[in-house]
Design a protein around this motif. Structure first.
Motif, PDB file in Angstrom:
ATOM      1  N   GLN A 144     -20.932  43.693  63.304  1.00 30.60           N
ATOM      2  CA  GLN A 144     -20.317  42.373  63.471  1.00 30.60           C
ATOM      3  C   GLN A 144     -21.363  41.268  63.336  1.00 30.60           C
ATOM      4  OE1 GLN A 144     -17.130  41.650  63.728  1.00 30.60           O
ATOM      5  NE2 GLN A 144     -16.245  43.667  64.120  1.00 30.60           N
ATOM      6  N   ARG A 145     -22.556  41.521  63.862  1.00 28.68           N
ATOM      7  CA  ARG A 145     -23.625  40.529  63.772  1.00 28.68           C
ATOM      8  C   ARG A 145     -24.063  40.331  62.325  1.00 28.68           C
ATOM      9  NH1 ARG A 145     -26.757  42.600  67.614  1.00 28.68           N
ATOM     10  NH2 ARG A 145     -27.966  43.864  66.155  1.00 28.68           N
ATOM     11  N   ASP A 146     -24.146  41.427  61.558  1.00 28.17           N
ATOM     12  CA  ASP A 146     -24.535  41.311  60.152  1.00 28.17           C
ATOM     13  C   ASP A 146     -23.522  40.478  59.373  1.00 28.17           C
ATOM     14  OD1 ASP A 146     -26.802  42.835  60.554  1.00 28.17           O
ATOM     15  OD2 ASP A 146     -25.922  44.692  59.774  1.00 28.17           O
ATOM     16  N   LEU A 147     -22.248  40.741  59.606  1.00 27.44           N
ATOM     17  CA  LEU A 147     -21.210  39.976  58.913  1.00 27.44           C
ATOM     18  C   LEU A 147     -21.266  38.502  59.307  1.00 27.44           C
ATOM     19  CD1 LEU A 147     -18.662  40.003  57.076  1.00 27.44           C
ATOM     20  CD2 LEU A 147     -17.321  40.311  59.176  1.00 27.44           C
ATOM     21  N   ALA A 148     -21.380  38.248  60.597  1.00 26.49           N
ATOM     22  CA  ALA A 148     -21.367  36.862  61.079  1.00 26.49           C
ATOM     23  C   ALA A 148     -22.572  36.071  60.594  1.00 26.49           C
ATOM     24  CB  ALA A 148     -21.299  36.845  62.601  1.00 26.49           C
ATOM     25  N   SER A 149     -23.716  36.725  60.487  1.00 28.65           N
ATOM     26  CA  SER A 149     -24.936  35.996  60.133  1.00 28.65           C
ATOM     27  C   SER A 149     -25.117  35.831  58.623  1.00 28.65           C
ATOM     28  CB  SER A 149     -26.164  36.678  60.745  1.00 28.65           C
ATOM     29  OG  SER A 149     -26.296  38.009  60.293  1.00 28.65           O
ATOM     30  N   TRP A 150     -24.560  36.749  57.827  1.00 31.54           N
ATOM     31  CA  TRP A 150     -24.804  36.685  56.389  1.00 31.54           C
ATOM     32  C   TRP A 150     -23.621  36.207  55.555  1.00 31.54           C
ATOM     33  CZ3 TRP A 150     -29.194  36.215  54.097  1.00 31.54           C
ATOM     34  CH2 TRP A 150     -30.347  36.716  54.718  1.00 31.54           C
TER      35      TRP A 150
END
Length: 213
Positions: A144-150
């Protein structure tokens, strides 16, 4: 595309099936102009597929990975490889293997490797992305963090690729499936034809709350 790089990718260590890897390369080649970026490179197998596309486009592929391994690579987990442990610090270190893979394939001219946590690098990244491949840690928090940040860096018309998407929990972990669903349900993406567990989404618009670069 560079057939030598595609052949090197097939023979490299890693977890990307050939049909999915070739679909990944084809999608990256067809993406609009701009940067190709990979989150989670492990030993460089998928990187070589993207490098084949990048070379054909006359561009680069940027990879970001802390190279300490995902949860499943740690001691006691299914995909742990003791040979990847740096005995001097007692931690996984996939960077030497990654560098050997890229060098042996002759791809150092098109691969820009960044050793960092993906979300920390995203915070200082400033260029629009044409193609974003998410294949990092498969825990819910990390995915979820990867999607939100990139995802906010992906331009309209750009392609979001997500690996290891398994709708049935019996086939694999659910974190990639959940971020795939989150992207679709945002209304910002439409799905295009993928391959196997590789799902491909095209950005159609930015949502009201999406921050763009």
């Amino acid at each position: 595309m560079d057939l030598g790089l595609l052949e090197a990718a097939v023979g490299a260590d890693g977890f990307m099936p050939e049909d999915e890897g070739r679909a990944l390369a084809s999608a990256a080649l067809a993406a609009p102009g701009g940067v190709i970026l990979e989150v989670g490179s492990y030993l460089g197998k998928s990187t070589l597929y993207l490098a084949a596309a990048a070379r054909a486009r006359g561009g680069k592929v940027v990879t970001v990975d802390h190279h300490r391994g995902s949860e499943e690579h740690q001691a006691g987990w299914e995909y742990h490889d003791p040979g990847l442990v740096d005995s001097s610090v007692g931690l996984i270190d996939t960077l030497p293997g990654f560098r050997r893979t890229i060098a042996a394939a002759g791809a150092e001219d098109v691969v820009v490797a960044v050793v960092a946590r993906a979300e920390e690098f995203a915070a200082i990244w400033g260029s629009p992305l044409a193609f974003l491949f998410l294949d990092g840690s498969h825990t819910d928090e990390s995915a979820q963090r990867d999607l939100a940040s990139w995802a906010p860096h992906l331009t309209v018309g750009g392609i979001l690729a997500i690996h290891d998407v398994f709708p049935d929990p019996a086939d694999g972990g659910q974190a990639p499936y959940r971020i795939y669903r989150r992207a679709l349900e945002s209304g910002e993406f439409t799905e295009i034809e993928g391959q196997g567990s590789l799902r491909l989404l095209r950005r159609e618009r930015f949502g009201e709350s999406t921050e763009t670069v």
